[in-house]
Design a protein around this motif. Structure first.
Motif, PDB file in Angstrom:
ATOM      1  N   MET A   1       0.827  -1.198   0.000  1.00  0.00           N
ATOM      2  CA  MET A   1       0.000   0.000   0.000  1.00  0.00           C
ATOM      3  C   MET A   1       0.867   1.255   0.000  1.00  0.00           C
ATOM      4  O   MET A   1       0.530   2.233   0.631  1.00  0.00           O
ATOM      5  CB  MET A   1      -0.888  -0.005   1.232  1.00  0.00           C
ATOM      6  CG  MET A   1      -1.980  -1.013   1.192  1.00  0.00           C
ATOM      7  SD  MET A   1      -3.365  -0.041   0.824  1.00  0.00           S
ATOM      8  CE  MET A   1      -4.726  -0.945   0.719  1.00  0.00           C
ATOM      9  N   SER A   2       1.982   1.170  -0.702  1.00  0.00           N
ATOM     10  CA  SER A   2       2.883   2.316  -0.656  1.00  0.00           C
ATOM     11  C   SER A   2       2.323   3.538  -1.384  1.00  0.00           C
ATOM     12  O   SER A   2       2.865   4.616  -1.262  1.00  0.00           O
ATOM     13  CB  SER A   2       4.265   1.961  -1.193  1.00  0.00           C
ATOM     14  OG  SER A   2       4.190   1.566  -2.542  1.00  0.00           O
ATOM     15  N   ASP A   3       1.199   3.370  -2.114  1.00  0.00           N
ATOM     16  CA  ASP A   3       0.569   4.557  -2.701  1.00  0.00           C
ATOM     17  C   ASP A   3      -0.036   5.442  -1.613  1.00  0.00           C
ATOM     18  O   ASP A   3      -0.328   6.605  -1.841  1.00  0.00           O
ATOM     19  CB  ASP A   3      -0.477   4.185  -3.739  1.00  0.00           C
ATOM     20  CG  ASP A   3      -1.637   3.381  -3.161  1.00  0.00           C
ATOM     21  OD1 ASP A   3      -1.424   2.593  -2.226  1.00  0.00           O
ATOM     22  OD2 ASP A   3      -2.756   3.541  -3.666  1.00  0.00           O
ATOM     23  N   ARG A   4      -0.197   4.892  -0.422  1.00  0.00           N
ATOM     24  CA  ARG A   4      -0.713   5.681   0.705  1.00  0.00           C
ATOM     25  C   ARG A   4       0.411   6.338   1.496  1.00  0.00           C
ATOM     26  O   ARG A   4       0.158   7.007   2.484  1.00  0.00           O
ATOM     27  CB  ARG A   4      -1.558   4.811   1.621  1.00  0.00           C
ATOM     28  CG  ARG A   4      -2.851   4.415   0.927  1.00  0.00           C
ATOM     29  CD  ARG A   4      -3.787   3.738   1.853  1.00  0.00           C
ATOM     30  NE  ARG A   4      -4.990   3.372   1.116  1.00  0.00           N
ATOM     31  CZ  ARG A   4      -6.082   2.936   1.677  1.00  0.00           C
ATOM     32  NH1 ARG A   4      -6.147   2.806   2.976  1.00  0.00           N
ATOM     33  NH2 ARG A   4      -7.130   2.624   0.946  1.00  0.00           N
ATOM     34  N   LEU A   5       1.650   6.121   1.063  1.00  0.00           N
ATOM     35  CA  LEU A   5       2.788   6.827   1.622  1.00  0.00           C
ATOM     36  C   LEU A   5       2.886   8.145   0.857  1.00  0.00           C
ATOM     37  O   LEU A   5       3.169   8.164  -0.344  1.00  0.00           O
ATOM     38  CB  LEU A   5       4.069   6.016   1.464  1.00  0.00           C
ATOM     39  CG  LEU A   5       5.369   6.704   1.861  1.00  0.00           C
ATOM     40  CD1 LEU A   5       5.334   7.172   3.311  1.00  0.00           C
ATOM     41  CD2 LEU A   5       6.547   5.774   1.610  1.00  0.00           C
ATOM     42  N   TRP A  94      -2.975   5.709   5.755  1.00  0.00           N
ATOM     43  CA  TRP A  94      -2.190   6.715   5.061  1.00  0.00           C
ATOM     44  C   TRP A  94      -1.057   7.147   5.991  1.00  0.00           C
ATOM     45  O   TRP A  94      -1.253   7.244   7.203  1.00  0.00           O
ATOM     46  CB  TRP A  94      -3.053   7.935   4.741  1.00  0.00           C
ATOM     47  CG  TRP A  94      -4.084   7.675   3.689  1.00  0.00           C
ATOM     48  CD1 TRP A  94      -5.293   7.069   3.862  1.00  0.00           C
ATOM     49  CD2 TRP A  94      -3.987   8.005   2.316  1.00  0.00           C
ATOM     50  NE1 TRP A  94      -5.956   7.010   2.671  1.00  0.00           N
ATOM     51  CE2 TRP A  94      -5.180   7.578   1.707  1.00  0.00           C
ATOM     52  CE3 TRP A  94      -3.013   8.627   1.544  1.00  0.00           C
ATOM     53  CZ2 TRP A  94      -5.420   7.759   0.347  1.00  0.00           C
ATOM     54  CZ3 TRP A  94      -3.253   8.802   0.195  1.00  0.00           C
ATOM     55  CH2 TRP A  94      -4.444   8.364  -0.400  1.00  0.00           C
ATOM     56  N   VAL A  95       0.112   7.429   5.429  1.00  0.00           N
ATOM     57  CA  VAL A  95       1.230   7.953   6.204  1.00  0.00           C
ATOM     58  C   VAL A  95       1.798   9.161   5.459  1.00  0.00           C
ATOM     59  O   VAL A  95       2.147   9.064   4.280  1.00  0.00           O
ATOM     60  CB  VAL A  95       2.337   6.902   6.437  1.00  0.00           C
ATOM     61  CG1 VAL A  95       3.552   7.536   7.118  1.00  0.00           C
ATOM     62  CG2 VAL A  95       1.803   5.747   7.278  1.00  0.00           C
ATOM     63  N   PHE A  96       1.862  10.280   6.163  1.00  0.00           N
ATOM     64  CA  PHE A  96       2.383  11.521   5.598  1.00  0.00           C
ATOM     65  C   PHE A  96       3.760  11.797   6.173  1.00  0.00           C
ATOM     66  O   PHE A  96       3.944  11.801   7.382  1.00  0.00           O
ATOM     67  CB  PHE A  96       1.434  12.683   5.922  1.00  0.00           C
ATOM     68  CG  PHE A  96       0.126  12.573   5.199  1.00  0.00           C
ATOM     69  CD1 PHE A  96      -0.054  13.200   3.983  1.00  0.00           C
ATOM     70  CD2 PHE A  96      -0.917  11.830   5.733  1.00  0.00           C
ATOM     71  CE1 PHE A  96      -1.259  13.081   3.299  1.00  0.00           C
ATOM     72  CE2 PHE A  96      -2.125  11.707   5.059  1.00  0.00           C
ATOM     73  CZ  PHE A  96      -2.294  12.333   3.840  1.00  0.00           C
ATOM     74  N   GLU A 113       5.757   3.358  -5.576  1.00  0.00           N
ATOM     75  CA  GLU A 113       4.349   3.739  -5.673  1.00  0.00           C
ATOM     76  C   GLU A 113       3.981   4.897  -4.745  1.00  0.00           C
ATOM     77  O   GLU A 113       2.813   5.298  -4.694  1.00  0.00           O
ATOM     78  CB  GLU A 113       3.453   2.537  -5.343  1.00  0.00           C
ATOM     79  CG  GLU A 113       3.654   1.351  -6.272  1.00  0.00           C
ATOM     80  CD  GLU A 113       3.331   1.688  -7.717  1.00  0.00           C
ATOM     81  OE1 GLU A 113       2.323   2.378  -7.961  1.00  0.00           O
ATOM     82  OE2 GLU A 113       4.096   1.270  -8.596  1.00  0.00           O
ATOM     83  N   ALA A 114       4.943   5.421  -4.007  1.00  0.00           N
ATOM     84  CA  ALA A 114       4.658   6.525  -3.080  1.00  0.00           C
ATOM     85  C   ALA A 114       4.090   7.718  -3.837  1.00  0.00           C
ATOM     86  O   ALA A 114       4.415   7.951  -5.009  1.00  0.00           O
ATOM     87  CB  ALA A 114       5.924   6.935  -2.335  1.00  0.00           C
TER      88      ALA A 114
END
Length: 188
Positions: A1-5, A94-96, A113-114
């Motif tokens: 789920m690195s698109d949520r990084l 999600w991680v910001f 994918e970030a």
């Protein structure tokens, strides 16, 4: 789920902390998110973001012990993101991360994918904001502004112009994340 990084970069004074704080206030509770705390070789009392303050020697020892998932140097300081700060990704959150332009190639190599967000502002706005912080001399501010950083931003990166009202930049970022995400919780 690195698109949520979500890796946020931009020049000093562009308002990255402010935009992230504003986004945090309007982020939908239904879409779990974590705002990564940075470890910095800067005193905790220096104003600005809430960070883990480390001495140079302690930071270096921890870096060598692989305590950081991400780490870089910028403007005479060392910055790190501990592995635990990225663990919420494992649960679909999600991680910001308030990151560094210089570490962008490493980020993309590890997390291709970030989502990369570049927050910018006009040179005059940057100068005014950096001077208002009161943490640096006029010469240091001029040196920061004179530093040229070549960026190869991903084609799909999000670009936010933060020259005006903060709420506008926050709304633009929130909308851009909604537009590119399959997370239905963001539309609430």
């Amino acid at each position: 789920m690195s698109d949520r990084l979500v890796y946020v970069i931009g020049p000093s004074g562009a308002g990255k902390d402010s935009v992230l704080q504003g986004l945090r206030q309007v982020w939908p509770a239904a879409a779990p998110a974590h705002w990564a705390r940075r470890s910095i070789t800067r005193p905790a009392t220096s104003g600005g973001e809430h960070h883990e303050a480390l001495e140079d020697s302690s930071f270096e020892q921890q870096r060598q012990a692989n305590a950081f998932a991400m780490h870089w140097k910028a403007n005479g300081l060392s910055y790190g993101i501990r592995h635990s700060e990225l663990q919420p990704l494992d649960f679909g959150h999600w991680v910001f991360v308030n990151g560094s332009r210089s570490w962008l190639p490493e980020l993309l190599a590890r997390w291709p994918e970030a989502t990369v967000v570049h927050i910018g502002a006009a040179p005059a706005v940057l100068a005014q904001r950096l001077s208002a912080r009161g943490r640096e001399t006029a010469e240091s501010v001029a040196a920061r502004l004179g530093r040229q950083v070549h960026l190869d931003l991903p084609v799909d990166s999000i670009r936010i112009d933060n020259n005006g009202v903060l709420e506008t930049a926050v709304a633009e970022l929130q909308q851009a994340l909604r537009d590119r995400s399959a997370d239905a919780m963001l539309s609430e």
